[in-house]
Structures are given as C-alpha cells and as structure tokens.
Design a protein around this motif. Structure first.
Motif, short mmCIF file in Angstrom:
data_model
loop_
_atom_site.label_atom_id
_atom_site.label_comp_id
_atom_site.label_asym_id
_atom_site.label_seq_id
_atom_site.Cartn_x
_atom_site.Cartn_y
_atom_site.Cartn_z
N ARG A 136 20.91 36.44 40.56
CA ARG A 136 19.90 37.50 40.68
C ARG A 136 19.64 38.15 39.33
O ARG A 136 18.50 38.50 39.01
N GLN A 137 20.68 38.34 38.52
CA GLN A 137 20.51 38.90 37.18
C GLN A 137 19.63 37.99 36.33
O GLN A 137 18.70 38.45 35.65
N VAL A 138 19.93 36.71 36.37
CA VAL A 138 19.16 35.75 35.59
C VAL A 138 17.71 35.73 36.07
O VAL A 138 16.77 35.74 35.26
N LEU A 139 17.52 35.71 37.39
CA LEU A 139 16.16 35.69 37.94
C LEU A 139 15.39 36.93 37.53
O LEU A 139 14.21 36.85 37.14
N THR A 173 23.93 27.77 29.96
CA THR A 173 24.37 28.41 31.21
C THR A 173 23.19 29.04 31.92
O THR A 173 23.06 28.94 33.15
N VAL A 174 22.32 29.70 31.16
CA VAL A 174 21.14 30.32 31.75
C VAL A 174 20.25 29.25 32.40
O VAL A 174 19.78 29.40 33.53
N LEU A 175 20.01 28.15 31.68
CA LEU A 175 19.18 27.08 32.22
C LEU A 175 19.79 26.47 33.47
O LEU A 175 19.08 26.10 34.42
N ALA A 200 14.66 32.05 27.93
CA ALA A 200 16.05 31.70 28.24
C ALA A 200 17.00 32.16 27.14
O ALA A 200 18.12 32.64 27.43
N ASP A 201 16.61 32.03 25.87
CA ASP A 201 17.47 32.46 24.77
C ASP A 201 17.77 33.95 24.85
O ASP A 201 18.90 34.38 24.62
N ARG A 202 16.74 34.71 25.14
CA ARG A 202 16.88 36.18 25.24
C ARG A 202 17.76 36.55 26.43
O ARG A 202 18.61 37.44 26.34
N ARG A 248 21.36 36.04 25.48
CA ARG A 248 21.90 37.10 24.63
C ARG A 248 22.18 38.37 25.43
O ARG A 248 23.21 39.02 25.24
N LEU A 249 21.28 38.71 26.33
CA LEU A 249 21.46 39.93 27.12
C LEU A 249 22.67 39.84 28.04
O LEU A 249 23.35 40.85 28.29
#
Length: 224
Positions: free
Chosen positions: A160-163, A185-187, A172-174, A177-178
C-alpha cells in the motif's frame, strides 16, 4: 485534524470540541442527531444536509461527517466519501448496514468506520469520539464485510505504501529513496500489486490504472 480550541470542562476525552456534520436525506435523522449531541459539549453538531454537495456548499469546517451510504440523489459512495475526505474531515458511515456492497465500497473509499442507525445513542457517541481522536471504528460487522470482499486485492502494508507513492506520480527511484529500499524491491512490489489486482479481475496494467485502483481502494484521494 482541525478542532475548535474551546475547552470542555469535566470531559474524560481530549479537552477540545469536535465539529460534526451529517449527510442524510431524512430530516428526522438530523433532528435526532442534533438533539443527542446537544447534551455533549465535546461534540458540536454543525450542519445536516440531504447531499454531500449541499453540506460542502455551506463551507463548514468539520472534523467528522456522518454519512448515509444510500442517498436519494443517486450519488456514488466513492464520490461522496472522496469529496468529504478532501476537506480534511473523517467519514463515519451511518447506515442500516443491510447492503454489503455499499459497506465494501465505503471501506475501499477510506471511511473511518461504520455505525448502524439501529445502535443505541451511547454507541454512536463513542464512535464519534474514537474517530475524532484519529481512531478507526472497526466493528465486527464492518470487518466481516471487508474481509469477504471478492474484489479486494489484499495488499500488504508495504505494498500500500508503494502504491500510494508510485500511483501518485513518483518514479520508482524516488519511491525507493523515500522508503529506504532498492529500486528493484520497489519494482518487485509493483509487479506483485499488479498481479493481485489482476487476480480479483481489476487489472492495472498502466500507471494510470494503478492510480484508479488506488483511488477506488482509498489509498489515494480522488480528484477534486
């Protein structure tokens, strides 16, 4: 959450006044809620209107809005909740609770809980106070409706955070970092999110579709 700075003597709750609004197209409901809150100085009844548009037109600064999920103007649950939440107010569904689909739609749109109109007055007062303290009113009935939703993707808290970040426009890079994780991992989270939405027949192949799903499920507020 914005609250009035007036002090409330003798209250066991935070010593502020929370401002309450109501959207219900039965005038007698508004009269009843107004009379109930009149005896409780920590809860100020501000306005009752038959539609969300009418309530917002009044320009009142509200902390929580009691919302009937089934209104005669034909407005959608998602639209009503989204518009109210954009003002900074929390939304507490105030309903008969007999339509599970409406309850599920309200949960996806981000309500803070649900109270049946058949509940006693003390239950409604406690629910309002919980919501005004930033808490969720998670009744067993509401939880059961949400848990049995065949269209819920079952996202994890991290997904949910990623979404929320990615669908709001971040790259995705940003997002990485956040959240303090790698881009890979984000991807990977994004791929899993797409798979979960596809599994409940709510595909999200593009970033725009991810944004739409995030709005539908209350992860992001809707457009103004």
């Amino acid at each position: 959450m914005t609250v009035d700075s007036r002090r409330v003597e003798g209250s066991a709750y935070p010593r502020t006044v929370s401002r309450v609004g109501l959207v219900d197209d039965h005038a007698v409901v508004g009269l009843g809620v107004r009379a109930l809150l009149a005896d409780h100085p920590d809860l100020e009844f501000v306005a009752a209107e038959p539609t969300v548009a009418d309530l917002l037109a009044g320009g009142a600064d509200l902390d929580v809005v009691l919302l009937d999920l089934r209104l005669a103007d034909g407005s959608s649950v998602w639209q009503n909740i989204s518009r109210l939440r954009q003002t900074g107010a929390e939304v507490l569904a105030f309903t008969s609770g007999d339509d599970v689909d409406l309850v599920r739609a309200a949960a996806r749109a981000g309500i803070a809980g649900m109270v049946r109109k058949s509940e006693d007055s003390e239950h409604l007062l406690e629910a309002l106070r919980h919501v005004c303290r930033g808490e969720v009113v998670a009744s067993t009935e509401w939880a059961a409706a949400v848990d049995s939703d065949p269209h819920a993707p079952g996202l994890s808290p991290r997904e949910r955070q990623v979404l929320e970040l990615y669908a709001s426009g971040e790259k995705a890079d940003r997002v990485a970092r956040l959240l303090g994780v790698s881009r890979e991992t984000v991807l990977d989270h994004i791929r899993r999110i797409r798979v979960k939405y596809a599994a409940v027949e709510r595909p999200a192949h593009t970033k725009v579709e991810l944004y739409m799903r995030a709005v539908e499920d209350g992860v992001l507020p809707g457009p103004g």
